[in-house]
Design a protein around this motif. Structure first.
Motif, PDB file in Angstrom:
ATOM      1  N   LEU A   8       0.820  -1.208   0.000  1.00  0.00           N
ATOM      2  CA  LEU A   8       0.000   0.000   0.000  1.00  0.00           C
ATOM      3  C   LEU A   8       0.858   1.263   0.000  1.00  0.00           C
ATOM      4  O   LEU A   8       1.949   1.296   0.558  1.00  0.00           O
ATOM      5  N   ILE A   9       0.347   2.292  -0.640  1.00  0.00           N
ATOM      6  CA  ILE A   9       0.947   3.625  -0.607  1.00  0.00           C
ATOM      7  C   ILE A   9      -0.081   4.511   0.087  1.00  0.00           C
ATOM      8  O   ILE A   9      -1.196   4.682  -0.401  1.00  0.00           O
ATOM      9  N   ILE A  10       0.279   5.072   1.214  1.00  0.00           N
ATOM     10  CA  ILE A  10      -0.647   5.911   1.958  1.00  0.00           C
ATOM     11  C   ILE A  10      -0.612   7.306   1.342  1.00  0.00           C
ATOM     12  O   ILE A  10       0.423   7.966   1.324  1.00  0.00           O
ATOM     13  N   GLY A  11      -1.738   7.748   0.819  1.00  0.00           N
ATOM     14  CA  GLY A  11      -1.810   9.001   0.081  1.00  0.00           C
ATOM     15  C   GLY A  11      -2.077  10.218   0.947  1.00  0.00           C
ATOM     16  O   GLY A  11      -2.392  10.113   2.133  1.00  0.00           O
ATOM     17  N   LYS A  12      -1.974  11.371   0.319  1.00  0.00           N
ATOM     18  CA  LYS A  12      -2.138  12.647   1.013  1.00  0.00           C
ATOM     19  C   LYS A  12      -3.565  12.853   1.523  1.00  0.00           C
ATOM     20  O   LYS A  12      -3.775  13.616   2.457  1.00  0.00           O
ATOM     21  N   ASN A  13      -4.548  12.194   0.938  1.00  0.00           N
ATOM     22  CA  ASN A  13      -5.941  12.344   1.365  1.00  0.00           C
ATOM     23  C   ASN A  13      -6.390  11.241   2.324  1.00  0.00           C
ATOM     24  O   ASN A  13      -7.586  11.117   2.601  1.00  0.00           O
ATOM     25  N   ALA A  14      -5.455  10.450   2.811  1.00  0.00           N
ATOM     26  CA  ALA A  14      -5.808   9.367   3.734  1.00  0.00           C
ATOM     27  C   ALA A  14      -6.443   9.938   4.996  1.00  0.00           C
ATOM     28  O   ALA A  14      -5.964  10.931   5.555  1.00  0.00           O
ATOM     29  N   LEU A  15      -7.523   9.326   5.436  1.00  0.00           N
ATOM     30  CA  LEU A  15      -8.241   9.781   6.627  1.00  0.00           C
ATOM     31  C   LEU A  15      -7.824   9.034   7.886  1.00  0.00           C
ATOM     32  O   LEU A  15      -8.193   9.420   8.987  1.00  0.00           O
ATOM     33  N   GLY A  16      -7.067   7.952   7.715  1.00  0.00           N
ATOM     34  CA  GLY A  16      -6.650   7.167   8.874  1.00  0.00           C
ATOM     35  C   GLY A  16      -7.758   6.307   9.446  1.00  0.00           C
ATOM     36  O   GLY A  16      -7.676   5.874  10.589  1.00  0.00           O
ATOM     37  N   ASN A  17      -8.780   6.040   8.659  1.00  0.00           N
ATOM     38  CA  ASN A  17      -9.918   5.238   9.125  1.00  0.00           C
ATOM     39  C   ASN A  17      -9.694   3.737   8.966  1.00  0.00           C
ATOM     40  O   ASN A  17     -10.523   2.949   9.403  1.00  0.00           O
ATOM     41  N   TRP A  18      -8.639   3.323   8.338  1.00  0.00           N
ATOM     42  CA  TRP A  18      -8.382   1.915   8.072  1.00  0.00           C
ATOM     43  C   TRP A  18      -6.872   1.684   8.041  1.00  0.00           C
ATOM     44  O   TRP A  18      -6.090   2.621   7.981  1.00  0.00           O
ATOM     45  N   TYR A  19      -6.476   0.432   8.026  1.00  0.00           N
ATOM     46  CA  TYR A  19      -5.045   0.130   7.942  1.00  0.00           C
ATOM     47  C   TYR A  19      -4.720  -0.833   6.824  1.00  0.00           C
ATOM     48  O   TYR A  19      -3.573  -1.034   6.490  1.00  0.00           O
ATOM     49  N   GLY A  20      -5.703  -1.441   6.215  1.00  0.00           N
ATOM     50  CA  GLY A  20      -5.446  -2.426   5.174  1.00  0.00           C
ATOM     51  C   GLY A  20      -6.373  -2.246   3.992  1.00  0.00           C
ATOM     52  O   GLY A  20      -7.137  -1.297   3.919  1.00  0.00           O
ATOM     53  N   PHE A  21      -6.291  -3.173   3.076  1.00  0.00           N
ATOM     54  CA  PHE A  21      -7.083  -3.107   1.858  1.00  0.00           C
ATOM     55  C   PHE A  21      -7.521  -4.516   1.509  1.00  0.00           C
ATOM     56  O   PHE A  21      -6.714  -5.442   1.478  1.00  0.00           O
ATOM     57  N   TYR A  22      -8.812  -4.677   1.258  1.00  0.00           N
ATOM     58  CA  TYR A  22      -9.387  -5.978   0.941  1.00  0.00           C
ATOM     59  C   TYR A  22     -10.329  -5.804  -0.242  1.00  0.00           C
ATOM     60  O   TYR A  22     -11.531  -5.631  -0.060  1.00  0.00           O
ATOM     61  N   PRO A  23      -9.777  -5.765  -1.465  1.00  0.00           N
ATOM     62  CA  PRO A  23     -10.622  -5.512  -2.638  1.00  0.00           C
ATOM     63  C   PRO A  23     -11.511  -6.702  -2.971  1.00  0.00           C
ATOM     64  O   PRO A  23     -11.067  -7.849  -2.979  1.00  0.00           O
ATOM     65  N   ILE A  24     -12.777  -6.416  -3.221  1.00  0.00           N
ATOM     66  CA  ILE A  24     -13.726  -7.441  -3.633  1.00  0.00           C
ATOM     67  C   ILE A  24     -14.522  -6.897  -4.815  1.00  0.00           C
ATOM     68  O   ILE A  24     -15.062  -5.789  -4.745  1.00  0.00           O
ATOM     69  N   ILE A  25     -14.592  -7.639  -5.887  1.00  0.00           N
ATOM     70  CA  ILE A  25     -15.379  -7.249  -7.056  1.00  0.00           C
ATOM     71  C   ILE A  25     -16.820  -7.654  -6.786  1.00  0.00           C
ATOM     72  O   ILE A  25     -17.131  -8.837  -6.633  1.00  0.00           O
ATOM     73  N   ALA A  26     -17.686  -6.660  -6.695  1.00  0.00           N
ATOM     74  CA  ALA A  26     -19.074  -6.883  -6.275  1.00  0.00           C
ATOM     75  C   ALA A  26     -19.783  -7.926  -7.132  1.00  0.00           C
ATOM     76  O   ALA A  26     -20.534  -8.760  -6.608  1.00  0.00           O
ATOM     77  N   ARG A  49     -12.172   9.651 -12.232  1.00  0.00           N
ATOM     78  CA  ARG A  49     -10.896  10.095 -12.833  1.00  0.00           C
ATOM     79  C   ARG A  49      -9.786  10.138 -11.782  1.00  0.00           C
ATOM     80  O   ARG A  49      -8.647   9.734 -12.046  1.00  0.00           O
ATOM     81  N   TYR A  50     -10.104  10.631 -10.590  1.00  0.00           N
ATOM     82  CA  TYR A  50      -9.129  10.700  -9.503  1.00  0.00           C
ATOM     83  C   TYR A  50      -8.620   9.301  -9.149  1.00  0.00           C
ATOM     84  O   TYR A  50      -7.403   9.066  -9.053  1.00  0.00           O
ATOM     85  N   ILE A  51      -9.533   8.368  -8.992  1.00  0.00           N
ATOM     86  CA  ILE A  51      -9.157   6.997  -8.630  1.00  0.00           C
ATOM     87  C   ILE A  51      -8.369   6.331  -9.748  1.00  0.00           C
ATOM     88  O   ILE A  51      -7.389   5.623  -9.505  1.00  0.00           O
ATOM     89  N   TYR A  52      -8.777   6.571 -10.988  1.00  0.00           N
ATOM     90  CA  TYR A  52      -8.040   6.031 -12.128  1.00  0.00           C
ATOM     91  C   TYR A  52      -6.599   6.548 -12.125  1.00  0.00           C
ATOM     92  O   TYR A  52      -5.647   5.797 -12.330  1.00  0.00           O
ATOM     93  N   GLY A  53      -6.448   7.845 -11.858  1.00  0.00           N
ATOM     94  CA  GLY A  53      -5.105   8.440 -11.782  1.00  0.00           C
ATOM     95  C   GLY A  53      -4.269   7.824 -10.676  1.00  0.00           C
ATOM     96  O   GLY A  53      -3.068   7.597 -10.851  1.00  0.00           O
ATOM     97  N   LEU A  54      -4.902   7.554  -9.525  1.00  0.00           N
ATOM     98  CA  LEU A  54      -4.172   6.886  -8.441  1.00  0.00           C
ATOM     99  C   LEU A  54      -3.697   5.502  -8.885  1.00  0.00           C
ATOM    100  O   LEU A  54      -2.583   5.081  -8.559  1.00  0.00           O
ATOM    101  N   GLY A  55      -4.544   4.808  -9.627  1.00  0.00           N
ATOM    102  CA  GLY A  55      -4.155   3.491 -10.133  1.00  0.00           C
ATOM    103  C   GLY A  55      -2.960   3.568 -11.066  1.00  0.00           C
ATOM    104  O   GLY A  55      -2.036   2.758 -10.982  1.00  0.00           O
ATOM    105  N   LEU A  56      -2.966   4.551 -11.963  1.00  0.00           N
ATOM    106  CA  LEU A  56      -1.829   4.730 -12.875  1.00  0.00           C
ATOM    107  C   LEU A  56      -0.561   5.077 -12.113  1.00  0.00           C
ATOM    108  O   LEU A  56       0.519   4.572 -12.426  1.00  0.00           O
ATOM    109  N   GLU A  57      -0.696   5.931 -11.097  1.00  0.00           N
ATOM    110  CA  GLU A  57       0.459   6.304 -10.280  1.00  0.00           C
ATOM    111  C   GLU A  57       1.016   5.083  -9.545  1.00  0.00           C
ATOM    112  O   GLU A  57       2.228   4.856  -9.523  1.00  0.00           O
ATOM    113  N   TYR A  58       0.136   4.294  -8.965  1.00  0.00           N
ATOM    114  CA  TYR A  58       0.560   3.085  -8.254  1.00  0.00           C
ATOM    115  C   TYR A  58       1.302   2.154  -9.210  1.00  0.00           C
ATOM    116  O   TYR A  58       2.359   1.620  -8.889  1.00  0.00           O
TER     117      TYR A  58
END
Length: 79
Positions: A8-26, A49-58
């Motif tokens: 994970l890359i913790i971004g500038k807009n992180a709220l600190g509400n979580w510590y991990g990531f568990y992606p699930i395709i609905a 667009r913002y999320i897509y850009g984060l994906g490209l950056e990652y």
């Protein structure tokens, strides 16, 4: 709180509400396609667009790093 997962890359807009990531395709875990579609449509274009850009950056920072998309394994860090 447990440490962040190493992929994970913790971004500038992180709220600190979580510590991990568990992606699930609905669509893999629900048959309620109408509800899934409505939820997707509730996300505005600017956010997509913002999320897509984060994906490209990652992708440029963490080359060849991805999660196993199966629900049982998707919480596991990719590295």
């Amino acid at each position: 709180m447990p440490p962040y997962q190493r992929d994970l890359i913790i971004g500038k807009n992180a709220l600190g509400n979580w510590y991990g990531f568990y992606p699930i395709i609905a669509e893999f875990v629900s048959e309620d396609i109408d509800k899934i579609q409505k939820r997707k449509q509730s996300i505005n274009e600017e956010t997509w667009r913002y999320i897509y850009g984060l994906g490209l950056e990652y992708k440029s920072i963490k080359k060849n790093v991805w999660r196993d998309g199966r629900p049982v394994f998707s919480a596991d860090s990719a590295i």
